[in-house]
Design an enzyme around this catalytic site. Structure first.
Site, PDB file in Angstrom:
ATOM      1  N   LYS A 174       0.845  -1.194   0.000  1.00  0.00           N
ATOM      2  CA  LYS A 174       0.000   0.000   0.000  1.00  0.00           C
ATOM      3  C   LYS A 174       0.881   1.244   0.000  1.00  0.00           C
ATOM      4  O   LYS A 174       1.710   1.425   0.904  1.00  0.00           O
ATOM      5  CB  LYS A 174      -0.883   0.014   1.258  1.00  0.00           C
ATOM      6  CG  LYS A 174      -2.041  -0.957   1.197  1.00  0.00           C
ATOM      7  CD  LYS A 174      -3.127  -0.446   0.280  1.00  0.00           C
ATOM      8  CE  LYS A 174      -4.269  -1.437   0.210  1.00  0.00           C
ATOM      9  NZ  LYS A 174      -5.181  -1.124  -0.893  1.00  0.00           N
ATOM     10  N   GLU A 255     -11.068  -1.480  -9.646  1.00  0.00           N
ATOM     11  CA  GLU A 255     -11.863  -1.914  -8.490  1.00  0.00           C
ATOM     12  C   GLU A 255     -12.966  -0.909  -8.182  1.00  0.00           C
ATOM     13  O   GLU A 255     -13.941  -1.261  -7.533  1.00  0.00           O
ATOM     14  CB  GLU A 255     -10.967  -2.123  -7.266  1.00  0.00           C
ATOM     15  CG  GLU A 255     -10.394  -0.843  -6.705  1.00  0.00           C
ATOM     16  CD  GLU A 255      -9.514  -1.087  -5.483  1.00  0.00           C
ATOM     17  OE1 GLU A 255      -8.353  -1.433  -5.679  1.00  0.00           O
ATOM     18  OE2 GLU A 255      -9.996  -0.939  -4.359  1.00  0.00           O
ATOM     19  N   GLU A 338      -6.070 -12.101  -4.921  1.00  0.00           N
ATOM     20  CA  GLU A 338      -5.787 -11.112  -3.885  1.00  0.00           C
ATOM     21  C   GLU A 338      -6.158 -11.709  -2.541  1.00  0.00           C
ATOM     22  O   GLU A 338      -7.298 -12.110  -2.321  1.00  0.00           O
ATOM     23  CB  GLU A 338      -6.573  -9.822  -4.140  1.00  0.00           C
ATOM     24  CG  GLU A 338      -6.296  -8.781  -3.074  1.00  0.00           C
ATOM     25  CD  GLU A 338      -6.666  -7.367  -3.489  1.00  0.00           C
ATOM     26  OE1 GLU A 338      -7.456  -7.215  -4.443  1.00  0.00           O
ATOM     27  OE2 GLU A 338      -6.159  -6.427  -2.847  1.00  0.00           O
TER      28      GLU A 338
HETATM   29 CA    CA Z   1      -6.573  -1.602  -4.552  1.00  0.00          CA
END
Ligand code: CA
Length: 392
Positions: A174, A255, A338
């Site tokens: 991230k 997404e 994921e």
């Molecule tokens: Ca993402």
């Protein structure tokens, strides 16, 4: 029996507060939540679906959309016609929907209908999608959330080592906490891992404008990233295209895009190398197969996003198994799963047999439909709202 009339729809909002709130680039996450839908047919087949609640998304919005806008379209209808019902729901909500929580609501219903179709025919959903290209999938670790925000590079490097020791051979970092902080994090993680065979992706959660997104991409040139996810806001389709032209790293996104209509705009603009529809918000299997067809025709790899409960993960597993490689070769790039490793009771406790990584892979469930059995105890424990509708 050649039809399965929808007799009952149950909508559940579930929430679990987090012991330790964490941040991604858009804010602090204090709870995990989802909108779950259970559809029961007249003959007693039950299907489950989920409207994915993004970290900051109140699950009540999708629940209200199911209850008020979608239930009247589907009660009494044939659950074996998910495409027919998808278009009925989409057309009914076009003027106030198309994206966001309303599409997540349609996704939940659609996933439940495909679960019913699989159970009716006695096959997993991937059989209905045309068959399984793979029986298992390599997971990548999604984590690296922040406890303070900036200045956490050494803790994040330790997290990376933990994923490696757990058997992950791919992981997604991230970013989006400032370009300088992002670079410090990446250098710290690369130094700690010291293993070029581990695949690394980065995800900015659309924290940047084009200029900083390009600066970050250029600074990470030597990290041999598998992809650079959501560099800019989903509305900036031309920004995605510009990043693709100016950077060598593959650009991923989607997404926060919805339906074949939404992805069509991305494909027409040459905006993506990797398309990431989320089954729980793109419009379910019905929309995902539209998106897959367009992606395939445009040479774009599809790698679903999933950050939801075990229901969304089950949907993702079924769909991943039915995705052809975008560029065929003996050693083609295969889609990855994921694998959210953050605290989430709805992933581990919601189903009877939670997934496990065995020899670095996760098996695709082979039982009919989504291939899962729901623990109602978990739903009762975390439920904050529920509604039931029965055909008259
Ligand atoms: Ca993402």
């Amino acid at each position: 029996m050649t039809s399965q009339a929808i007799e009952r729809v149950d909508v559940f909002v579930v929430k679990a507060p987090l012991d330790i709130p964490f941040a991604f680039s858009q804010g602090w996450v204090h709870q995990r939540a989802a909108t779950l839908v259970r559809i029961t047919t007249k003959s007693g087949i039950q299907g489950w679906g989920e409207a994915f609640a993004q970290g900051l998304e109140p699950p009540e919005i999708a629940a209200a959309a199911v209850s008020h806008a979608l239930v009247p379209r589907i009660l009494g209808q044939d659950a074996l016609s998910p495409s027919v019902l998808w278009h009925s729901m989409y057309n009914q909500t076009r003027d106030h929907g198309r994206k966001g929580s309303v599409m997540s609501a349609i996704s939940a219903v659609d996933i439940a209908l495909w679960d019913i179709c699989g159970k009716h025919h006695g096959v997993p959903i991937n059989t209905l999608l045309g068959g399984a290209f793979r029986q298992s999938v390599q997971p990548y670790a999604t984590g690296f959330y922040r406890l303070n925000g900036q200045g956490e590079s050494s803790r994040l490097a330790e997290e990376a080592i933990g994923h490696k020791e757990s058997g992950f051979r791919a992981m997604k970092i991230k970013l989006g906490f400032g370009v300088r902080d992002d670079i410090a994090v990446m250098e710290s993680i690369a130094k700690a891992l010291d293993d070029p065979s581990i695949e690394i992706m980065v995800d900015a959660n659309h924290a940047y404008g084009r200029r900083d997104a390009i600066r970050l991409g250029q600074a990470l040139r030597d990290f041999d990233l598998r992809w650079y996810e959501e560099p800019v806001v989903p509305e900036d389709i031309e920004g995605y295209a510009e990043l693709r032209r100016r950077l060598d790293v593959p650009i991923a996104g989607g997404e926060n895009e919805h339906s074949g209509y939404g992805f069509n705009a991305l494909f027409r603009a040459d905006a993506l190398d990797v398309a990431q529809p989320d089954l729980g918000s793109c419009g379910g299997f019905t929309a995902a197969k539209d998106i897959l067809g367009m992606a395939q025709a445009n040479g774009v790899m599809v790698n679903p996003h999933v950050w939801g409960t075990a229901i969304a993960q089950a949907a993702s597993l079924q769909f991943i198994s039915a995705i052809p490689v975008a560029h065929h070769s003996l050693f083609a790039a295969e889609p990855l799963l994921e694998y959210d490793i953050s605290s989430h009771p709805f992933r581990l406790d919601l189903i009877a047999e939670p997934w496990q990584m065995v020899n670095g892979r996760v098996a695709i469930p082979t039982k009919p439909g989504l291939g899962i059995d729901i623990n109602m105890d978990t739903i009762e424990r975390y439920k904050t709202h529920s509604e039931s509708f029965v055909a008259s």
